[in-house]
Design a protein around this motif. Structure first.
Motif, PDB file in Angstrom:
ATOM      1  N   SER A  20       0.828  -1.219   0.000  1.00 23.62           N
ATOM      2  CA  SER A  20       0.000   0.000   0.000  1.00 23.62           C
ATOM      3  C   SER A  20       0.859   1.265   0.000  1.00 23.62           C
ATOM      4  O   SER A  20       0.453   2.289  -0.534  1.00 23.62           O
ATOM      5  N   SER A  21       2.040   1.186   0.572  1.00 27.26           N
ATOM      6  CA  SER A  21       2.925   2.352   0.570  1.00 27.26           C
ATOM      7  C   SER A  21       3.883   2.346  -0.616  1.00 27.26           C
ATOM      8  O   SER A  21       4.646   3.293  -0.794  1.00 27.26           O
ATOM      9  N   GLN A  22       3.833   1.293  -1.418  1.00 24.32           N
ATOM     10  CA  GLN A  22       4.772   1.153  -2.541  1.00 24.32           C
ATOM     11  C   GLN A  22       4.078   1.066  -3.893  1.00 24.32           C
ATOM     12  O   GLN A  22       4.719   0.769  -4.887  1.00 24.32           O
ATOM     13  N   GLY A  23       2.774   1.294  -3.937  1.00 23.66           N
ATOM     14  CA  GLY A  23       2.058   1.134  -5.199  1.00 23.66           C
ATOM     15  C   GLY A  23       1.581  -0.291  -5.349  1.00 23.66           C
ATOM     16  O   GLY A  23       1.488  -1.040  -4.386  1.00 23.66           O
ATOM     17  N   SER A  24       1.303  -0.688  -6.563  1.00 22.40           N
ATOM     18  CA  SER A  24       0.807  -2.033  -6.821  1.00 22.40           C
ATOM     19  C   SER A  24       1.952  -3.039  -6.805  1.00 22.40           C
ATOM     20  O   SER A  24       3.122  -2.672  -6.738  1.00 22.40           O
ATOM     21  N   TYR A  25       1.592  -4.295  -6.938  1.00 22.84           N
ATOM     22  CA  TYR A  25       2.589  -5.365  -6.917  1.00 22.84           C
ATOM     23  C   TYR A  25       3.627  -5.175  -8.014  1.00 22.84           C
ATOM     24  O   TYR A  25       4.805  -5.444  -7.820  1.00 22.84           O
TER      25      TYR A  25
END
Length: 177
Positions: free
Chosen positions: A128-133
């Protein structure tokens, strides 16, 4: 368990390479690095045991696969050798119960130390803090988590039984202290 400095350094190097260059998942990267460095005496194809644990268990976003890779290693070294046996002798029953209690301490402390290092154990929260997978920020962050899990599990693999018995339990549903 004695682990040489060379094995430790190699495991850390391989853990990062496994994901960044070889396309392994987080759980595979940690477990495979411990095998290939000689820390775990297992055939390399045992890495497949870790496959379904990536992405927070089958891509569900739950507990980070790097933690599971470490837990698999701890289980291989310190897990029960014959989990189906129930000793008939009361003294052996107590010994088995004591072993299970102290064995779980090592697993529990590894898990909680990873939680402290990462701020969470859930893959979905990390993402959630790094964008999508597939976001470049996540792709850049996961190798650091994989390395942290590898370094941390090596410390727990090296703990003597006496050192392990002195570890405090973190939160657990068993009521252990």
């Amino acid at each position: 368990m004695h682990i040489s400095e060379e094995q430790k350094q190699l495991a850390v190097k391989l853990a990062r390479e496994n994901q960044m260059e070889n396309g392994m998942s987080c759980s595979e990267s940690v477990f495979n690095a411990l095998i290939r460095s000689g820390i775990l005496d297992l055939p390399e194809d045992y890495t497949r045991l870790a496959t379904g644990l990536s992405g927070g268990v089958a891509a569900s976003g739950n507990t980070c696969g790097a933690i599971y890779g470490g837990l698999l290693a701890l289980g291989w070294v310190y897990g029960r050798r014959n989990p189906r046996s129930t000793p008939q002798d009361p003294a052996q029953q107590k010994e088995e119960k004591d072993y299970r209690f102290h064995m779980m301490r090592r697993f529990n402390c590894f898990f909680h130390e990873m939680e402290e290092q990462m701020g969470t154990t859930d893959c979905r929260d990390i993402l959630s803090s790094q964008g999508s997978y597939f976001d470049d920020r996540r792709v850049a962050k996961c190798p650091d988590i994989i390395v942290a899990a590898t370094k941390t599990v090596i410390r727990y693999l090296e703990l003597s039984d006496e050192e392990n018995r002195r570890l405090p339990f973190g939160y657990n549903i068993l009521g252990f202290e």
